[in-house]
Write a protein that holds these residues in place. Structure first.
Motif, mmCIF file in Angstrom:
data_model
loop_
_atom_site.group_PDB
_atom_site.id
_atom_site.type_symbol
_atom_site.label_atom_id
_atom_site.label_comp_id
_atom_site.label_asym_id
_atom_site.label_seq_id
_atom_site.Cartn_x
_atom_site.Cartn_y
_atom_site.Cartn_z
ATOM 1 N N GLU A 156 0.826 -1.204 0.000
ATOM 2 C CA GLU A 156 0.000 0.000 0.000
ATOM 3 C C GLU A 156 0.868 1.264 0.000
ATOM 4 N N GLN A 157 1.978 1.213 0.740
ATOM 5 C CA GLN A 157 2.864 2.366 0.804
ATOM 6 C C GLN A 157 3.495 2.660 -0.550
ATOM 7 N N LEU A 158 3.778 1.643 -1.336
ATOM 8 C CA LEU A 158 4.318 1.853 -2.674
ATOM 9 C C LEU A 158 3.304 2.559 -3.575
ATOM 10 N N GLN A 159 2.036 2.229 -3.381
ATOM 11 C CA GLN A 159 0.988 2.808 -4.220
ATOM 12 C C GLN A 159 0.550 4.188 -3.754
ATOM 13 N N GLN A 160 0.517 4.407 -2.443
ATOM 14 C CA GLN A 160 -0.057 5.644 -1.924
ATOM 15 C C GLN A 160 0.946 6.565 -1.244
ATOM 16 N N ARG A 164 2.598 3.521 7.380
ATOM 17 C CA ARG A 164 1.638 3.021 8.356
ATOM 18 C C ARG A 164 2.157 3.226 9.753
ATOM 19 N N PRO A 165 1.280 3.337 10.732
ATOM 20 C CA PRO A 165 -0.158 3.376 10.571
ATOM 21 C C PRO A 165 -0.643 4.789 10.301
ATOM 22 N N VAL A 166 -1.667 4.902 9.516
ATOM 23 C CA VAL A 166 -2.294 6.180 9.241
ATOM 24 C C VAL A 166 -3.565 6.221 10.074
ATOM 25 N N ILE A 167 -3.721 7.246 10.853
ATOM 26 C CA ILE A 167 -4.923 7.396 11.661
ATOM 27 C C ILE A 167 -5.800 8.446 10.988
ATOM 28 N N ALA A 168 -6.894 7.982 10.440
ATOM 29 C CA ALA A 168 -7.812 8.919 9.779
ATOM 30 C C ALA A 168 -8.480 9.809 10.818
ATOM 31 N N PRO A 169 -8.823 11.059 10.441
ATOM 32 C CA PRO A 169 -9.454 11.960 11.412
ATOM 33 C C PRO A 169 -10.793 11.420 11.931
ATOM 34 N N ASN A 170 -11.551 10.760 11.088
ATOM 35 C CA ASN A 170 -12.833 10.188 11.497
ATOM 36 C C ASN A 170 -12.932 8.766 10.972
#
Length: 171
Positions: A156-160, A164-170
């Motif tokens: 996923e990191q290669l594509q985006q 990690r980890p990404v903590i979304a705001p909501n």
């Protein structure tokens, strides 16, 4: 690797330690482990402890793992032995103490209680316990599911282009 993979073993050891204590002494021992930073399968270095800054941030993976176990128990597809019930009851007490109730830190009683969130290893330990997987086999299973998770993160990191980890705001 020992930090991650040792958590399952450490949780088994801690549950075994709590089994030998009275019910009243169990919660005190859990609180002690929380205050000394040694509560196995709780906390994550990239996810703020629950209650820090009056926010609740929680790793969703333990609940995602455990929900099918509860469904199977409710449907009569999985039966727990009395020992499994007792050990999972101890895990519930750990969760209740660490996340729901929290612990007041000495000389900081005026602040909100310290709350710790369960990490992925807590969910994995509970599922492995409910399924009757022998403790000596749990480390290998942890290597497998953690390894696949890290491979997915890297892909996923290669594509985006994120780490990690990404903590979304909501979330």
């Amino acid at each position: 690797g020992a930090r991650h993979f040792g958590a399952i073993h450490d949780m088994s050891d801690f549950v075994q330690e709590l089994e030998s204590l009275s019910v009243a002494d169990r919660e005190a021992r859990i609180r002690e482990k929380m205050l000394t930073g040694g509560l196995p399968t709780f906390g994550h270095p990239e996810i703020a402890a629950a209650g820090r800054g009056n926010q609740v941030q929680q790793d969703p993976r333990p609940a995602i793992y455990i929900a099918p176990v509860f469904d199977a128990i409710d449907a009569g597809e999985l039966t727990l032995t009395p020992e499994q019930q007792d050990r999972l009851g101890i895990a519930r007490l750990i969760y209740q103490t660490a996340f729901v109730n929290g612990v007041l830190k000495p000389q900081r009683e005026h602040e909100p209680p310290l709350r710790l969130t369960a990490n992925t290893d807590f969910g994995a330990w509970c599922v492995q316990e409910a399924l009757g997987i022998e403790e000596e086999d749990r480390t290998l299973l942890t290597y497998i599911f953690r390894g696949f998770g890290w491979m997915m993160d890297a892909r996923e990191q290669l594509q985006q282009k994120m780490i990690r980890p990404v903590i979304a705001p909501n979330p």
